[in-house]
Design a protein around this motif. Structure first.
Motif: not given
Lengths: 531, 531
Positions: A73-80
């Protein structure tokens, strides 16, 4: 952007504090995922599809571990939640398993890709939807347009006819299911009563007595898979009895009209005005049956007034007419007193159809139908031949919720939420759609806006609707392109009228309503460039 | 009888040890219950009805407490389960509540009695059934006869087509439902994919690949409410394409034939012999579509042999014919190797229909349908117009059970039980029906017996079948009078043949099978008085 740095910081913190096994050497880089390619509002779908591809082509072989959801989620910058839900879909498809300390592991490759069918919503990616929005609305009143729109992905769904789904009483449902499974005798799992489980028919009869003033014996109640099936069964029985034309409110629900027409019925449009269905026009049409939404007309929200009700019942008595009462959202009202059901006044001439779609959730596919005695056996036979009866467990669970008072509690709860959302939508319309006129907001799960000023055709050149005379389809298409789903009023209308939109406000939170209406306002302003 | 004394002793013991509140002054005397009036096998129904009457006429007013179940069971000399189940029914109907230390209390009177409909099984008491057995079987192949028989009460049910219902995996189902409810996003409760939940379509595709050798993409799978609905949808689509005659196995399932005929299809009987459907006769019939049960022919149990399979596929290719493969119980086999599905050989000419009715339980009403690509969209449209798609929660629960391996475990478990029951029935037939010939016992959930000696008509004088030429209906009616439900073979046959019975062995324990077949033997002997 400062966000990148925040993420870095947070990541190293979590990596330090993480007590999970050694980091998995997989991540968005390895999988070559670029979230920028994901259509807005469809990130879960998109991510699940990319993961499926990676499993299918061997980049994620069986036995390999997926990245921890928070890492990805962090790598993609999306909500978990986007990642966990994508994993969940793969888990439900049996392709990955486990979520404990060992992480999520690939356990099976997906089946080799086969022919893609138009009805597989998994294929309707956001990009396709953007391009398809025009075609979707161009379909207009064609068969399946409503269903196709339902399947189209979007960011904010303001379609009418959907209640607050986040409020679905999951815990109460599960409790009731446990009670049902704990007490059902083995024979209960066999072929049951095609007319419906006696327990549910009794509960529905009592519910209708309490909430709609209808006096019905459980033996009269026919359990169906929603009002859609009720109309299909009724249409077939009426057709077999020589009734091949059914009068229909104009405007009125496109889906219901298509349902009847699919079954070979000719629908006869009869105008609706501020008093409801024009009974004089009904009489003039010569139709011997009429489908109505008297408590809260769809889509105008008009209530059939006292004079019209008396005229309608006179018509039924004098012309041997049959009234089909679709009581689709009668339980939801905010600023007015309840309207008694027509069925409670003239049972021998009124078919009554209702469902839990607006009470609990459309996905349950449970409804009920009362018909006059002379049609009862034929409709039960039609139901038996359609599917041998509804599934038993959901019927018993629903009966449990109805008799225990849980359903009534739920209804009181969502009514407060719905009212607040209705108010949020009215405020947003005031702000973003200043020229719009609002109709039918005193009850139900939706309202309708119309625009007195004709739309500027030029605003919708891209959508190809400038010449259709139904410019609201262009506005709806432009909104869907921007991620907001609404119904153009013209879909639900046979004869031309002022352009408008049908806006559901019950399903989502006030923030989404505000944002969705703002998108509509922006689309509308683009269509009317200031000069 | 010594039983009375035993009960007295037990009762005083329990009264002494009972720590419940003061005894309730209600009992069978007060309610004037006489279990001798209860028809055999219907004691629960009977008791529930009597309690409802007592509540309705004020003998058990709202607020009063019912006798403790064990007390009432002793007074009536019935198993305690009869009483608890009767109480449970009243609880589900919302008329009584509570089962804790305070006992069961009347909380609501039932609605005033209204018109009684023929389809309300609650009204079909045992006494009525005894009198109705003749009329039921006299109905013969008339519409609804199978359903009416299903609804008739009995003590021992040897109807075909029902698996071991006591083995239904309640705990696994509830666990899966909890998992589904815990992970479903709110939007999942909205209107879904009319073709079926993608999760279930994927699970079914994988299931069919593993268990039936069928290679199907999830996009090809259409989720339906059982094979009954599959036939209805297919029939409608074929009719719209000009196919109004469908060849039908003779003997073959009466229910399926009626399903097609209700939809306006003419069914063309084609004989079945020891090799399966006579393809030469199919060819001669001129029908362009044929409904078959190739893996385990219903009701004869014959397997379509290799030569016939090749001939059938040749017919389909040469005559542009469509094969409808009803794979109704292919998962259940005991003494032979699996037979590949026709669909796995010629996907473009075979519609394939299956369901969980024989895998798990008919009450679930879930099945699947694969059709050739050129019919796919029309069938999905028919499904959408029928009911907008199956209910979602049971679809996801089933997908969960399929992908987790639970369903396969369950199948292995019930297969062992079914085989033991099959063996018990074969033994009982050897003992009680010495002249009977057994057919199709190597697989499935039922077998068929035929009698080479013509029945003595005189034995069935009372049932009114002496002149019908289908004497097995008389035997079935006599059995139902004695509390045992079976299907006469003639129901499932168009042309006359030797009399016989279709006997399901999977649903009940060996003791019931033994007793049921003994009742059949006694009925048969009464029809053949020794001279």
């Amino acid at each position: 952007m400062s966000r990148s740095k925040d993420v870095q910081v947070q990541r190293s913190k979590e990596a330090a504090g993480d007590t999970a096994p050694a980091p998995v050497a997989l991540g968005s880089d390895f999988l070559q995922l670029d979230i920028g390619q994901a259509p807005p509002g469809c990130r879960t779908e998109w991510l699940a599809d990319r993961l499926r591809e990676a499993i299918a082509d061997g980049r994620l072989p069986v036995g390999s571990r997926l990245p921890a959801s928070r890492v990805l989620a962090e790598e993609l910058r999306v909500a978990r939640g986007v990642v966990t839900e994508a994993y969940q879909r793969l888990a439900e498809a049996g392709q990955v398993a486990g979520r404990g300390r060992l992480g999520t592991t690939v356990v099976a490759a997906p089946p080799a890709p086969g022919p893609v069918t138009a009805t597989d919503p998994g294929e309707a990616t956001g990009t396709a939807a953007g391009a398809a929005a025009g075609a979707l609305f161009e379909a207009g009143a064609r068969e399946g347009a409503v269903s196709a729109l339902r399947a189209a992905p979007c960011r904010i769904d303001l379609s009418p006819g959907v209640p607050d789904l986040a409020a679905f009483p999951r815990a109460a449902w599960l409790r009731a299911e446990r009670a049902v499974l704990g007490s059902l005798p083995p024979s209960g799992f066999g072929y049951g009563d095609a007319q419906g489980a006696p327990e549910l028919r009794t509960a529905v009869a009592e519910w209708l007595a309490r909430s709609r003033g209808i006096r019905a014996d459980p033996g009269e109640v026919i359990v169906v898979a929603g009002v859609a099936q009720a109309l299909g069964l009724l249409g077939a029985v009426l057709l077999a009895n020589g009734v091949d034309r059914i009068a229909f409110e104009d405007p009125g629900s496109l889906g219901a009209r298509q349902q009847l027409e699919y079954g070979g019925i000719t629908t006869v449009p009869v105008p609706v005005d501020e008093g409801g269905l024009r009974v004089d026009a009904l009489r003039a049409s010569g139709a011997k049956a009429a489908l109505l939404t008297p408590a809260h007309q769809f889509p105008t929200g008009v209530v059939l007034d006292g004079e019209r009700r008396r005229a309608l019942l006179r018509w039924a008595a004098e012309e041997d007419g049959l009234i089909i009462e679709d009581d689709y959202d009668a339980e939801h009202r905010y600023d007015r007193t309840p309207v008694p059901a027509l069925r409670s006044l003239l049972a021998e001439r009124v078919c009554y159809a209702g469902s839990v779609s607006k009470l609990l959730a459309p996905a349950l596919r449970v409804g009920w139908l009362l018909v006059p005695p002379h049609h009862h056996e034929a409709v039960v036979t039609a139901k038996r031949n359609a599917d041998l009866g509804n599934a038993l467990l959901p019927q018993l669970v629903l009966a449990h919720l109805m008799t225990s008072g849980e359903l009534e509690r739920h209804l009181r709860f969502v009514r407060r939420r719905h009212r607040a959302r209705r108010d949020a939508m009215l405020r947003a319309i005031g702000t973003h759609l200043p020229g719009a006129r609002v109709h039918g907001a005193a009850a139900g799960l939706h309202l309708t806006v119309t625009f007195d000023t004709p739309f500027e055709d030029t605003g919708f050149e891209d959508t190809g609707f400038e010449d259709t005379g139904f410019a609201d389809t262009g506005l709806a298409a432009a909104a869907l392109d921007a991620g907001v789903k609404v119904h153009p009023l013209s879909w639900h209308r046979v004869r031309p009228g002022p352009p408008g939109l049908v806006l559901g406000y019950a399903a989502g939170p006030a923030s989404e309503i505000e944002e969705g209406v703002a998108v509509l306002g922006a689309a509308l302003r683009r269509s009317r460039p200031t000069r």
